[in-house]
Design an enzyme around this catalytic site. Sequence first.
Site, PDB file in Angstrom:
ATOM      1  N   ASP A 148      15.507  41.985  -4.996  1.00 35.43           N
ATOM      2  CA  ASP A 148      15.500  41.671  -6.429  1.00 35.43           C
ATOM      3  C   ASP A 148      14.714  40.398  -6.675  1.00 35.43           C
ATOM      4  O   ASP A 148      14.164  39.802  -5.738  1.00 35.43           O
ATOM      5  CB  ASP A 148      16.942  41.531  -6.959  1.00 35.43           C
ATOM      6  CG  ASP A 148      17.793  40.564  -6.136  1.00 35.43           C
ATOM      7  OD1 ASP A 148      17.238  39.603  -5.583  1.00 35.43           O
ATOM      8  OD2 ASP A 148      19.005  40.787  -6.037  1.00 35.43           O
TER       9      ASP A 148
ATOM     10  N   ASN B 278      31.589  38.263  -7.690  1.00 35.56           N
ATOM     11  CA  ASN B 278      32.178  39.279  -8.568  1.00 35.56           C
ATOM     12  C   ASN B 278      31.998  40.690  -7.994  1.00 35.56           C
ATOM     13  O   ASN B 278      32.224  41.671  -8.684  1.00 35.56           O
ATOM     14  CB  ASN B 278      31.563  39.189  -9.979  1.00 35.56           C
ATOM     15  CG  ASN B 278      30.069  39.500  -9.979  1.00 35.56           C
ATOM     16  OD1 ASN B 278      29.474  39.768  -8.939  1.00 35.56           O
ATOM     17  ND2 ASN B 278      29.458  39.484 -11.143  1.00 35.56           N
TER      18      ASN B 278
ATOM     19  N   HIS C 196      29.150  42.006  -6.935  1.00 34.54           N
ATOM     20  CA  HIS C 196      27.841  42.619  -7.149  1.00 34.54           C
ATOM     21  C   HIS C 196      27.073  42.766  -5.828  1.00 34.54           C
ATOM     22  O   HIS C 196      27.341  42.048  -4.857  1.00 34.54           O
ATOM     23  CB  HIS C 196      27.014  41.861  -8.199  1.00 34.54           C
ATOM     24  CG  HIS C 196      26.493  40.536  -7.777  1.00 34.54           C
ATOM     25  ND1 HIS C 196      26.281  39.494  -8.647  1.00 34.54           N
ATOM     26  CD2 HIS C 196      26.115  40.045  -6.571  1.00 34.54           C
ATOM     27  CE1 HIS C 196      25.805  38.457  -8.007  1.00 34.54           C
ATOM     28  NE2 HIS C 196      25.689  38.768  -6.745  1.00 34.54           N
TER      29      HIS C 196
ATOM     30  N   GLU D  57      25.383  44.499 -11.141  1.00 32.77           N
ATOM     31  CA  GLU D  57      26.581  43.779 -11.566  1.00 32.77           C
ATOM     32  C   GLU D  57      27.725  44.779 -11.764  1.00 32.77           C
ATOM     33  O   GLU D  57      27.491  45.995 -11.816  1.00 32.77           O
ATOM     34  CB  GLU D  57      26.277  43.056 -12.893  1.00 32.77           C
ATOM     35  CG  GLU D  57      25.192  41.976 -12.794  1.00 32.77           C
ATOM     36  CD  GLU D  57      25.690  40.674 -12.147  1.00 32.77           C
ATOM     37  OE1 GLU D  57      26.671  40.698 -11.389  1.00 32.77           O
ATOM     38  OE2 GLU D  57      25.056  39.634 -12.388  1.00 32.77           O
TER      39      GLU D  57
HETATM   40  P1  PGA Z   1      25.178  34.189  -1.745  1.00 31.12           P
HETATM   41  O1  PGA Z   1      24.982  35.279  -2.875  1.00 31.12           O
HETATM   42  O2  PGA Z   1      24.712  34.835  -0.497  1.00 31.12           O
HETATM   43  O3  PGA Z   1      24.327  33.035  -2.148  1.00 31.12           O
HETATM   44  O4  PGA Z   1      26.641  33.876  -1.700  1.00 31.12           O
HETATM   45  C1  PGA Z   1      25.448  36.569  -2.627  1.00 31.12           C
HETATM   46  C2  PGA Z   1      24.924  37.505  -3.692  1.00 31.12           C
HETATM   47  O5  PGA Z   1      24.953  37.140  -4.866  1.00 31.12           O
HETATM   48  O6  PGA Z   1      24.480  38.599  -3.344  1.00 31.12           O
END
Ligand code: PGA
Length: 243
Positions: free
Chosen positions: A67, A134, A136, A141
């Site tokens: 992404d 959360n 995702h 999301e």
């Molecule tokens: P992070 O993010 O690895 O910085 O904890 C995880 C994500 O949002 O996929």
Amino acid sequence: MNIFQFDSEQAWINGVVSLWRDRLRVRPRSRICLTSGHTPLKIYQAMRQACAAGQVSFAQAEVFALDDFGGLAADDPGRCPSMLREYLIDGTDLPKERFHTIDTEALDLEKVCRAYDALIGPGFDLCILGIGLNGHVGLNEPGSPLDSVTRRVELHPSTVEASAKYLEHSNLPRWGVGVGLKQLLGSNELWLLANGRSKAEIVRRVVRGEISEDVPASLARRHANSFLFLDSEAAGRLVHASD
Ligand code: PGA
């Protein structure tokens, strides 16, 4: 879903890197989708070192960025392609033209998304994903439909907040473009990574909660070839979970 729990963060890094090297040896032409975020960075660094030491090669592989945020400067180090380049790609033998990213600056984003999906095809050989607080995965999301494809996404407030840790300024992104659940779940292998105490509760929900689009990472449990790699802290709430 196969769950691998490691005793320490270092064991977790070594374990994932060792399996990833094996996958590339067996299938050198692997088409791999990679997340950015903080979770995989030490794994990427170790993989880059393995590549420099001649233990593994990306020379025939193809890598897709999962992404990217919109509305940030092209060279912002907090963007997904920038992080992938810095921690992994630039230190490997992956040919430049086989590193694919999403052009979030393009005027015709819809065209960019359709072209990315066409390039991906039905899915990847291997998808390496983190888990958001959360639940995702990438920019899918909570509530993202199972058949979602690469598209522009308005970020969940907790994702906007979390993005601050990648950036050296306060111009936080409000949207991004990410590969959809359709292609992620269509991949041959799906790897989810989580480390650290802050992920323990979402890991518990992913593993023990309902399989639901409300927690997109839980959908990996329906995938025939999915793996969850945890260090002891991220697995901390699985041990005593009673639900
Ligand atoms: P992070 O993010 O690895 O910085 O904890 C995880 C994500 O949002 O996929």
